[in-house]
Design a protein around this motif. Structure first.
Motif, PDB file in Angstrom:
ATOM      1  N   LEU A   2     -35.957 -63.117  11.694  1.00 62.13           N
ATOM      2  CA  LEU A   2     -35.788 -62.728  10.296  1.00 62.13           C
ATOM      3  C   LEU A   2     -37.103 -62.359   9.707  1.00 62.13           C
ATOM      4  O   LEU A   2     -37.213 -61.391   8.894  1.00 62.13           O
ATOM      5  N   ALA A   3     -38.088 -63.298   9.921  1.00 63.64           N
ATOM      6  CA  ALA A   3     -39.423 -62.821   9.510  1.00 63.64           C
ATOM      7  C   ALA A   3     -39.951 -61.736  10.237  1.00 63.64           C
ATOM      8  O   ALA A   3     -40.834 -61.025   9.329  1.00 63.64           O
ATOM      9  N   ARG A   5     -38.465 -58.921  11.190  1.00 61.60           N
ATOM     10  CA  ARG A   5     -37.818 -58.088  10.440  1.00 61.60           C
ATOM     11  C   ARG A   5     -38.148 -57.509   9.113  1.00 61.60           C
ATOM     12  O   ARG A   5     -38.643 -56.436   8.453  1.00 61.60           O
ATOM     13  N   GLN A   6     -38.543 -58.863   8.236  1.00 58.78           N
ATOM     14  CA  GLN A   6     -39.105 -58.575   6.733  1.00 58.78           C
ATOM     15  C   GLN A   6     -40.628 -58.077   6.946  1.00 58.78           C
ATOM     16  O   GLN A   6     -40.982 -57.187   5.974  1.00 58.78           O
ATOM     17  N   GLN A   7     -41.279 -58.424   7.880  1.00 56.35           N
ATOM     18  CA  GLN A   7     -42.694 -58.094   8.069  1.00 56.35           C
ATOM     19  C   GLN A   7     -42.636 -56.569   8.342  1.00 56.35           C
ATOM     20  O   GLN A   7     -43.551 -55.948   7.912  1.00 56.35           O
ATOM     21  N   LEU A   9     -40.423 -54.240   7.471  1.00 59.28           N
ATOM     22  CA  LEU A   9     -40.222 -53.823   6.350  1.00 59.28           C
ATOM     23  C   LEU A   9     -41.366 -53.516   5.287  1.00 59.28           C
ATOM     24  O   LEU A   9     -41.406 -52.529   4.763  1.00 59.28           O
ATOM     25  N   ILE A  10     -42.036 -54.565   5.435  1.00 58.50           N
ATOM     26  CA  ILE A  10     -43.409 -54.675   4.515  1.00 58.50           C
ATOM     27  C   ILE A  10     -44.257 -53.604   4.788  1.00 58.50           C
ATOM     28  O   ILE A  10     -44.787 -52.897   3.933  1.00 58.50           O
TER      29      ILE A  10
END
Length: 162
Positions: A2-3, A5-7, A9-10
């Motif tokens: 998840l981390a 994937r979030q990175q 997106l950022i």
């Protein structure tokens, strides 16, 4: 997972912001001017100035900051030319050169600052008008990444009359 994937997106949002806001786009405002300083014999001493205002957020370098100073005399015919966009030809080249000293490989234009470059030249008092043409190119040398500027002035008849 998840981390990561979030990175991702950022990073994608940052890339989009850079493209939309053009933060690394070249934003140099370039201008030139002629300042008549004093009379010396049969000539005016003039300051030829170039101003580079970096309105962007990135530092730029250039090794190409050149000028050409031209004049017209009272007896010159007024000629317009298709090769100069129908403008009046200013026929006599007084001097050409660079605002950068020969020993400099380049100069830096800092973000948020206006940098002024100066060159001292002379103009015959018998001239009626002068045209200063300046050219500035980004260091990358890309022909699409350049600016030109011009400044046209009457030659004063005497000190204090400009």
């Amino acid at each position: 997972m998840l981390a990561l994937r979030q990175q991702s997106l950022i990073w994608r949002r940052e890339d989009q912001r850079f493209l939309q806001q053009r933060e690394y786009a070249e934003r140099i405002d370039f201008g030139v001017e002629v300042r008549f300083v004093s009379v010396h014999g049969d000539a005016w001493l003039v300051e030829l100035a170039a101003m580079l205002d970096n309105k962007g957020q990135v530092q730029y370098a250039t090794s190409h900051l050149t000028f050409e100073l031209r004049c017209v005399y009272p007896d010159d015919p007024l000629i317009t030319g298709a090769d100069i966009g129908g403008q009046v030809l200013i026929p006599h080249v007084l001097t050409t050169g660079s605002w950068l000293p020969q020993e400099w490989s380049a100069t830096l234009i800092e973000p948020g600052l206006t940098t002024r470059y100066s060159f001292v030249a002379s103009v015959p008092r018998s001239a009626t008008a002068v045209l200063l043409h300046g050219a500035f190119r980004y260091r990358a040398g890309n022909d699409a990444s350049h600016h030109t500027a011009e400044s046209f002035h009457a030659v004063p008849e005497s000190p204090g009359s400009e």
